[in-house]
Design a protein around this motif. Structure first.
Motif, PDB file in Angstrom:
ATOM      1  N   GLY A   1     -10.544  -8.802  -2.485  1.00  0.00           N
ATOM      2  CA  GLY A   1     -10.218  -8.963  -1.062  1.00  0.00           C
ATOM      3  C   GLY A   1     -11.189  -9.910  -0.370  1.00  0.00           C
TER       4      GLY A   1
ATOM      5  N   HIS B   1      -8.025  -5.754   5.441  1.00  0.00           N
ATOM      6  CA  HIS B   1      -9.096  -5.059   4.703  1.00  0.00           C
ATOM      7  C   HIS B   1      -8.714  -4.675   3.275  1.00  0.00           C
ATOM      8  N   ASP B   2      -7.458  -4.353   3.036  1.00  0.00           N
ATOM      9  CA  ASP B   2      -7.042  -3.994   1.671  1.00  0.00           C
ATOM     10  C   ASP B   2      -6.238  -5.100   0.987  1.00  0.00           C
TER      11      ASP B   2
ATOM     12  N   HIS C   1     -15.995   0.024   2.171  1.00  0.00           N
ATOM     13  CA  HIS C   1     -16.029   1.442   1.759  1.00  0.00           C
ATOM     14  C   HIS C   1     -17.448   1.987   1.653  1.00  0.00           C
TER      15      HIS C   1
ATOM     16  N   LEU D   1      -5.718  -5.522  -2.860  1.00  0.00           N
ATOM     17  CA  LEU D   1      -5.007  -4.492  -3.614  1.00  0.00           C
ATOM     18  C   LEU D   1      -3.890  -5.036  -4.505  1.00  0.00           C
TER      19      LEU D   1
ATOM     20  N   GLU E   1       0.830  -1.205   0.000  1.00  0.00           N
ATOM     21  CA  GLU E   1       0.000   0.000   0.000  1.00  0.00           C
ATOM     22  C   GLU E   1       0.870   1.263   0.000  1.00  0.00           C
TER      23      GLU E   1
ATOM     24  N   HIS F   1     -10.727  -3.908  -5.479  1.00  0.00           N
ATOM     25  CA  HIS F   1      -9.951  -4.307  -4.291  1.00  0.00           C
ATOM     26  C   HIS F   1     -10.869  -4.848  -3.205  1.00  0.00           C
ATOM     27  N   CYS F   2     -12.151  -4.489  -3.264  1.00  0.00           N
ATOM     28  CA  CYS F   2     -13.128  -5.030  -2.304  1.00  0.00           C
ATOM     29  C   CYS F   2     -13.572  -6.436  -2.706  1.00  0.00           C
TER      30      CYS F   2
ATOM     31  N   LEU G   1      -7.813   4.827  -3.745  1.00  0.00           N
ATOM     32  CA  LEU G   1      -8.114   3.435  -3.466  1.00  0.00           C
ATOM     33  C   LEU G   1      -9.594   3.222  -3.187  1.00  0.00           C
ATOM     34  N   GLU G   2     -10.205   4.186  -2.492  1.00  0.00           N
ATOM     35  CA  GLU G   2     -11.610   3.977  -2.135  1.00  0.00           C
ATOM     36  C   GLU G   2     -12.536   4.023  -3.342  1.00  0.00           C
TER      37      GLU G   2
ATOM     38  N   ASP H   1     -10.525   3.377   8.527  1.00  0.00           N
ATOM     39  CA  ASP H   1      -9.777   3.584   7.289  1.00  0.00           C
ATOM     40  C   ASP H   1      -9.825   5.067   6.893  1.00  0.00           C
TER      41      ASP H   1
END
Ligand SMILES: [Fe+2]
Ligand SMILES: [Fe+2]
Ligand SMILES: [Fe+2]
Ligand SMILES: [Fe+2]
Length: 401
Positions: free
Chosen positions: A91, A62-63, A112, A66, A20, A87-88, A81-82, A139
């Motif tokens: 993940g 959580h990330d 998010h 990524l 990250e 990535h959600c 990122l959000e 976050d």
């Protein structure tokens, strides 16, 4: 085997935080700080111990989607990122086999979301899992504010902003719990780089699960993907090594447990590479002395992190010894034949084999017939094990044709 989940996670999670930082310039330890703030909010809200333990795992992870996302598509640093839905979803998929204490679903998928429906999936209010809401809030706080400045006038500003978001973006109870937290001096001190890991351990309920190595492998594979995604040149390195280790284990007729432990060691052997910048890993020229010295540190850090995990004594040896050589000319310890057990030697040979088959900036990937003379040569010069090299030739020579 009695296994402490969060102990494992904290030991290897620096991997996530380095990715990250490298890609998005987020200050190091993001995942750990989000875990700490989530944990403290959860405690303030009187969450049950099992829930707190899961909350920490989920927050650290959580990330995690990524690195796989960036492996396929390198985004610009400007991208937020959000705003990246993938990535959600990646993940969430990655943690499907993670042994949580409770039935945790969709927490990472929805981290998010905002209660007013303005998040990536437009979920509203109580439809968003509560743990997602806590992690999402933590976050936001970590990205928007600097934990080490949280005192005096800065705190007043944080309070003012959080109050404007309360009930609009974030659940009121979460905001209030956080505002009580930041009045404490330890809130900022615990999040200093030298204190954060120890602080999370201190406040996380100890949770030992009875896991077998197969279940532990479910976790090591998440990290294997993260390690491989670091560079396009190594995108299949740990996975390939792990597959080859499995084939050799079958050849040697290893039992199930030893085979899986060897897989785990292969999955994690290059964990320390996450600490090395891609400028060095992907250099298209001969490395300088300084750069090579940095590369040599990677197995040292693999050892430092894996040795913290209970039940990982042998796995740590096999994983961290892969650049040691029988004649003492390897690194980082300069071990010799008498210190290197069979599986350490095996992974050392297979690591060279795997690396030579992969493409590098300065050469293309080699086939079995090109790789073997190099291995035999190294064996004859006393670097690696002759018998293992001949076995590798037997096993992969037959599959390569
Ligand atoms: Fe995220
Ligand atoms: Fe994050
Ligand atoms: Fe390595
Ligand atoms: Fe390697």
């Amino acid at each position: 085997m009695k296994f402490d989940l969060n102990n494992f996670l904290l030991a290897v999670s620096f991997a996530l935080d380095y990715v990250e930082r490298d890609i998005f310039g987020v200050p190091l330890n993001h995942g750990k700080r989000v875990a700490y703030t989530s944990l403290m909010i959860g405690r303030q809200l009187g969450m049950a111990e099992d829930d707190l333990a899961d909350l920490v795992s989920l927050a650290v992870l959580h990330d995690n989607g990524l690195s796989e996302y960036i492996a396929n598509k390198r985004p610009q640093k400007k991208v937020k990122l959000e705003n990246i839905k993938a990535h959600c979803t990646i993940g969430e998929r990655n943690v499907k086999n993670y042994p949580f204490l409770r039935n945790e679903r969709d927490v990472i998928l929805y981290h998010h979301e905002k209660i007013d429906g303005s998040g990536l999936f437009h979920l509203r209010g109580a439809k968003i899992p509560f743990k997602s809401q806590i992690i999402g809030f933590a976050d936001y706080i970590d990205i928007r504010f600097a934990a080490n400045k949280m005192y005096g006038a800065y705190n007043d500003k944080v309070r003012e902003i959080v109050n404007t978001l309360k009930n609009r973006k974030f659940h009121a109870s979460i905001c209030d719990a956080f505002l009580r937290e930041i009045t404490k001096t330890r809130y900022r001190l615990d999040q200093e780089p030298e204190n954060i890991e120890e602080a999370i351990r201190r406040y996380t309920p100890e949770k030992f699960l009875d896991l077998d190595y197969k279940e532990i492998r479910g976790m090591s594979m998440i990290f294997s993907k993260i390690i491989d995604a670091k560079s396009k040149f190594t995108s299949r390195h740990s996975k390939g090594l792990s597959e080859k280790a499995g084939m050799m284990a079958a050849f040697y007729k290893y039992g199930e447990e030893e085979t899986i432990k060897l897989h785990i060691a292969a999955d994690l052997h290059d964990l320390g590479k996450l600490l090395i910048s891609n400028d060095i890993l992907e250099a298209e020229r001969k490395l300088t002395d300084d750069e090579f010295a940095k590369i040599q540190s990677h197995t040292y850090y693999t050892r430092v992190s894996l040795s913290k995990i209970s039940g990982f004594k042998e796995i740590t040896e096999w994983a961290a010894n892969h650049h040691e050589k029988l004649n003492g000319k390897g690194y980082p310890y300069g071990l010799t034949a008498k210190d290197l057990d069979f599986n350490s030697r095996l992974l050392g040979c297979l690591d060279i084999y795997q690396a030579l088959t992969e493409e590098r900036p300065y050469r293309s990937g080699m086939g079995h017939c090109e790789v073997m003379p190099i291995l035999y040569n190294m064996a004859n010069e006393g670097f690696i094990d002759k018998v293992i090299v001949a076995d590798i030739d037997k096993v992969f020579g037959s599959t390569d044709k």
